[in-house]
Scaffold this motif. Sequence first.
Motif, PDB file in Angstrom:
ATOM      1  N   GLY A   1    -111.110  60.905  42.310  1.00 23.92           N
ATOM      2  CA  GLY A   1    -109.809  61.513  42.534  1.00 23.92           C
ATOM      3  C   GLY A   1    -108.726  60.486  42.795  1.00 23.92           C
ATOM      4  N   LEU A   2    -109.046  59.494  43.619  1.00 21.36           N
ATOM      5  CA  LEU A   2    -108.077  58.432  43.901  1.00 21.36           C
ATOM      6  C   LEU A   2    -107.751  57.634  42.644  1.00 21.36           C
ATOM      7  CD1 LEU A   2    -109.395  57.128  47.349  1.00 21.36           C
ATOM      8  CD2 LEU A   2    -107.205  58.269  46.908  1.00 21.36           C
ATOM      9  N   LEU A   3    -108.787  57.338  41.855  1.00 23.30           N
ATOM     10  CA  LEU A   3    -108.551  56.600  40.608  1.00 23.30           C
ATOM     11  C   LEU A   3    -107.660  57.403  39.660  1.00 23.30           C
ATOM     12  CD1 LEU A   3    -112.092  55.082  39.891  1.00 23.30           C
ATOM     13  CD2 LEU A   3    -110.019  53.854  40.571  1.00 23.30           C
ATOM     14  N   GLY A   4    -107.942  58.697  39.555  1.00 19.74           N
ATOM     15  CA  GLY A   4    -107.122  59.529  38.693  1.00 19.74           C
ATOM     16  C   GLY A   4    -105.681  59.608  39.160  1.00 19.74           C
ATOM     17  N   PHE A   5    -105.488  59.631  40.477  1.00 21.87           N
ATOM     18  CA  PHE A   5    -104.131  59.699  41.036  1.00 21.87           C
ATOM     19  C   PHE A   5    -103.374  58.391  40.824  1.00 21.87           C
ATOM     20  CE2 PHE A   5    -101.074  59.333  44.535  1.00 21.87           C
ATOM     21  CZ  PHE A   5    -100.417  60.551  44.454  1.00 21.87           C
ATOM     22  N   VAL A   6    -104.044  57.269  41.085  1.00 22.71           N
ATOM     23  CA  VAL A   6    -103.383  55.960  41.002  1.00 22.71           C
ATOM     24  C   VAL A   6    -103.208  55.499  39.559  1.00 22.71           C
ATOM     25  CG1 VAL A   6    -103.630  53.521  41.598  1.00 22.71           C
ATOM     26  CG2 VAL A   6    -104.218  55.279  43.284  1.00 22.71           C
ATOM     27  N   LEU A   7    -104.214  55.747  38.725  1.00 24.27           N
ATOM     28  CA  LEU A   7    -104.202  55.234  37.353  1.00 24.27           C
ATOM     29  C   LEU A   7    -103.804  56.290  36.332  1.00 24.27           C
ATOM     30  CD1 LEU A   7    -107.529  53.169  37.439  1.00 24.27           C
ATOM     31  CD2 LEU A   7    -105.197  52.367  37.854  1.00 24.27           C
ATOM     32  N   TYR A   8    -103.150  57.344  36.792  1.00 23.15           N
ATOM     33  CA  TYR A   8    -102.808  58.448  35.899  1.00 23.15           C
ATOM     34  C   TYR A   8    -102.042  57.984  34.664  1.00 23.15           C
ATOM     35  CZ  TYR A   8    -100.033  62.312  34.092  1.00 23.15           C
ATOM     36  OH  TYR A   8     -99.415  63.200  33.265  1.00 23.15           O
ATOM     37  N   ASP A   9    -101.022  57.153  34.864  1.00 18.17           N
ATOM     38  CA  ASP A   9    -100.197  56.705  33.738  1.00 18.17           C
ATOM     39  C   ASP A   9    -101.022  55.953  32.697  1.00 18.17           C
ATOM     40  OD1 ASP A   9     -97.908  57.842  34.765  1.00 18.17           O
ATOM     41  OD2 ASP A   9     -97.340  56.043  35.879  1.00 18.17           O
ATOM     42  N   ARG A  10    -101.945  55.131  33.170  1.00 19.66           N
ATOM     43  CA  ARG A  10    -102.779  54.375  32.234  1.00 19.66           C
ATOM     44  C   ARG A  10    -103.773  55.276  31.520  1.00 19.66           C
ATOM     45  NH1 ARG A  10    -104.221  48.800  35.631  1.00 19.66           N
ATOM     46  NH2 ARG A  10    -102.042  48.201  36.052  1.00 19.66           N
ATOM     47  N   LEU A  11    -104.327  56.224  32.256  1.00 17.92           N
ATOM     48  CA  LEU A  11    -105.297  57.132  31.649  1.00 17.92           C
ATOM     49  C   LEU A  11    -104.634  58.032  30.609  1.00 17.92           C
ATOM     50  CD1 LEU A  11    -107.343  58.140  34.809  1.00 17.92           C
ATOM     51  CD2 LEU A  11    -108.093  56.666  32.938  1.00 17.92           C
ATOM     52  N   GLU A  12    -103.353  58.311  30.784  1.00 16.05           N
ATOM     53  CA  GLU A  12    -102.648  59.171  29.846  1.00 16.05           C
ATOM     54  C   GLU A  12    -102.460  58.508  28.491  1.00 16.05           C
ATOM     55  OE1 GLU A  12    -101.338  62.273  29.496  1.00 16.05           O
ATOM     56  OE2 GLU A  12    -102.508  62.826  31.228  1.00 16.05           O
ATOM     57  N   ILE A  13    -102.697  57.193  28.423  1.00 16.53           N
ATOM     58  CA  ILE A  13    -102.632  56.514  27.131  1.00 16.53           C
ATOM     59  C   ILE A  13    -103.679  57.095  26.187  1.00 16.53           C
ATOM     60  CG2 ILE A  13    -102.936  54.287  25.947  1.00 16.53           C
ATOM     61  CD1 ILE A  13    -101.861  52.935  28.454  1.00 16.53           C
ATOM     62  N   LEU A  14    -104.823  57.476  26.764  1.00 18.49           N
ATOM     63  CA  LEU A  14    -105.848  58.152  25.973  1.00 18.49           C
ATOM     64  C   LEU A  14    -105.306  59.490  25.499  1.00 18.49           C
ATOM     65  CD1 LEU A  14    -108.948  57.616  28.282  1.00 18.49           C
ATOM     66  CD2 LEU A  14    -108.460  56.397  26.173  1.00 18.49           C
ATOM     67  N   ARG A  15    -105.697  59.880  24.316  1.00 18.21           N
ATOM     68  CA  ARG A  15    -105.299  61.198  23.834  1.00 18.21           C
ATOM     69  C   ARG A  15    -106.173  62.246  24.502  1.00 18.21           C
ATOM     70  NH1 ARG A  15    -105.752  63.504  17.637  1.00 18.21           N
ATOM     71  NH2 ARG A  15    -104.811  65.537  18.061  1.00 18.21           N
ATOM     72  N   ASN A  16    -105.529  63.220  25.121  1.00 16.11           N
ATOM     73  CA  ASN A  16    -106.248  64.289  25.811  1.00 16.11           C
ATOM     74  C   ASN A  16    -107.279  63.751  26.805  1.00 16.11           C
ATOM     75  OD1 ASN A  16    -104.917  66.303  24.286  1.00 16.11           O
ATOM     76  ND2 ASN A  16    -106.389  66.053  22.627  1.00 16.11           N
ATOM     77  N   PRO A  17    -106.864  62.937  27.785  1.00 18.27           N
ATOM     78  CA  PRO A  17    -107.847  62.353  28.705  1.00 18.27           C
ATOM     79  C   PRO A  17    -108.640  63.384  29.478  1.00 18.27           C
ATOM     80  CG  PRO A  17    -105.616  62.083  29.552  1.00 18.27           C
ATOM     81  CD  PRO A  17    -105.489  62.569  28.136  1.00 18.27           C
ATOM     82  N   VAL A  18    -108.004  64.479  29.872  1.00 20.09           N
ATOM     83  CA  VAL A  18    -108.730  65.505  30.610  1.00 20.09           C
ATOM     84  C   VAL A  18    -109.875  66.049  29.775  1.00 20.09           C
ATOM     85  CG1 VAL A  18    -108.592  67.800  31.645  1.00 20.09           C
ATOM     86  CG2 VAL A  18    -106.743  66.166  32.019  1.00 20.09           C
ATOM     87  N   GLN A  19    -109.587  66.342  28.501  1.00 24.29           N
ATOM     88  CA  GLN A  19    -110.622  66.904  27.641  1.00 24.29           C
ATOM     89  C   GLN A  19    -111.744  65.915  27.365  1.00 24.29           C
ATOM     90  OE1 GLN A  19    -107.396  67.180  27.213  1.00 24.29           O
ATOM     91  NE2 GLN A  19    -106.804  69.219  26.473  1.00 24.29           N
ATOM     92  N   ILE A  20    -111.403  64.632  27.267  1.00 19.08           N
ATOM     93  CA  ILE A  20    -112.427  63.616  27.009  1.00 19.08           C
ATOM     94  C   ILE A  20    -113.365  63.496  28.202  1.00 19.08           C
ATOM     95  CG2 ILE A  20    -112.840  61.157  26.616  1.00 19.08           C
ATOM     96  CD1 ILE A  20    -110.223  61.124  25.017  1.00 19.08           C
ATOM     97  N   PHE A  21    -112.800  63.362  29.403  1.00 17.05           N
ATOM     98  CA  PHE A  21    -113.637  63.287  30.606  1.00 17.05           C
ATOM     99  C   PHE A  21    -114.432  64.574  30.785  1.00 17.05           C
ATOM    100  CE2 PHE A  21    -110.047  60.422  32.179  1.00 17.05           C
ATOM    101  CZ  PHE A  21    -110.695  59.276  31.752  1.00 17.05           C
ATOM    102  N   ASP A  22    -113.781  65.696  30.489  1.00 17.83           N
ATOM    103  CA  ASP A  22    -114.443  66.982  30.632  1.00 17.83           C
ATOM    104  C   ASP A  22    -115.616  67.106  29.661  1.00 17.83           C
ATOM    105  OD1 ASP A  22    -114.309  69.897  31.680  1.00 17.83           O
ATOM    106  OD2 ASP A  22    -114.305  70.147  29.509  1.00 17.83           O
ATOM    107  N   ALA A  23    -115.448  66.600  28.446  1.00 16.68           N
ATOM    108  CA  ALA A  23    -116.524  66.665  27.455  1.00 16.68           C
ATOM    109  C   ALA A  23    -117.743  65.884  27.927  1.00 16.68           C
ATOM    110  CB  ALA A  23    -116.032  66.124  26.114  1.00 16.68           C
ATOM    111  N   ALA A  24    -117.503  64.720  28.511  1.00 13.43           N
ATOM    112  CA  ALA A  24    -118.612  63.921  29.024  1.00 13.43           C
ATOM    113  C   ALA A  24    -119.305  64.644  30.178  1.00 13.43           C
ATOM    114  CB  ALA A  24    -118.113  62.552  29.477  1.00 13.43           C
ATOM    115  N   GLY A  25    -118.516  65.172  31.111  1.00 12.52           N
ATOM    116  CA  GLY A  25    -119.087  65.898  32.238  1.00 12.52           C
ATOM    117  C   GLY A  25    -119.826  67.147  31.802  1.00 12.52           C
ATOM    118  N   LEU A  26    -119.299  67.819  30.794  1.00 10.20           N
ATOM    119  CA  LEU A  26    -119.929  69.033  30.282  1.00 10.20           C
ATOM    120  C   LEU A  26    -121.353  68.756  29.798  1.00 10.20           C
ATOM    121  CD1 LEU A  26    -119.550  72.050  29.384  1.00 10.20           C
ATOM    122  CD2 LEU A  26    -118.792  71.132  27.177  1.00 10.20           C
ATOM    123  N   GLY A  27    -121.495  67.713  28.988  1.00  7.76           N
ATOM    124  CA  GLY A  27    -122.816  67.376  28.469  1.00  7.76           C
ATOM    125  C   GLY A  27    -123.773  66.920  29.551  1.00  7.76           C
ATOM    126  N   ILE A  28    -123.268  66.101  30.459  1.00  6.22           N
ATOM    127  CA  ILE A  28    -124.131  65.566  31.520  1.00  6.22           C
ATOM    128  C   ILE A  28    -124.641  66.680  32.429  1.00  6.22           C
ATOM    129  CG2 ILE A  28    -124.158  64.121  33.597  1.00  6.22           C
ATOM    130  CD1 ILE A  28    -122.184  62.251  32.097  1.00  6.22           C
TER     131      ILE A  28
END
Length: 210
Positions: free
Chosen positions: A80-107
Motif C-alpha cells: 500500500g505504501l509503495l502504491g501510494f508513494v510510487l503511484y506516478d511511476r506505476l501509472e507509466i504502465l498501461r492499466n497498472p491496476v489490471q496488470i497487478f490484478d491479473a497476477a494476483g488473480l492467477g496466484i
Amino acid sequence: MNHVLAATLLVRALNLIGTFVFALSGAVLGARREMDLFGVLVLAFVTAVSGGIMRDVLIGAIPPEAFSSWHTLAIALIAGLLGFVLYDRLEILRNPVQIFDAAGLGIFAVAGTQKALEYGLNPPMAAILGMVSGIGGGMARDVLTAQVPIVLRTDIYALAALAAALVVIAGHAFGLPPALTDLPGVALCLFLRLMALYGGWRLPSAHRKR
C-alpha cells in the motif's frame, strides 16, 4: 511427507506474493481516486485479504490466515505504501491496476485450489473455491471504489481464474507435484487476462431486442 511439506510451503509463498500484488492493485486504484494515505492502505488491505478470507471460511480454516499471521498485514501495508508513494511511476504502465490484478488473480486461484485440495475437498469444488479465492479481492476493491466488479462485465476474469484452478486439478489427477502445475496455472490466467485487456477477448454479453 516431503511432498506434502513442499506443497504447503508453495501455497504459503503464493499467498504472500498474491497478497502483495493484490494490495498493490488496490493501492494504485486508491491513489488514482485521490484517496488519502489511510484510505489507500485500507483499500490495499481489503483487496489483499478478501479472497483468502472467503476461501478459509468456506473450508473451515479458522481463524483465516489473514488474521492468524502478521505477515499478511505487513505485506499489504508495504504494498500500500509503495502504491501510494510510487503511484506516478506505476501509472507509466498501461492499466497498472489490471496488470497487478491479473497476477494476483492467477496466484490466488492456484493457491486457493491447492489449499482446498489439502483440506479434502473434491476436485470440482476445489476448482470452484480456487476461482472464488481469486475473484474475491478484485470484487471487494471494485465495490469499495464504486465500480461494477470486473467479474460482472464481459471481460474474461472469473473464467481466467477457473482455468488456472483447472490446471491445478489436472495436475492433481495425474499425481504431478504442485511445482509443475502452479506456475503454468498462474501463467495461463495471466495470459487470458492480458488477452482480454490488450487483445480484445470478451465473453458474449446480453443485448435487449428493441
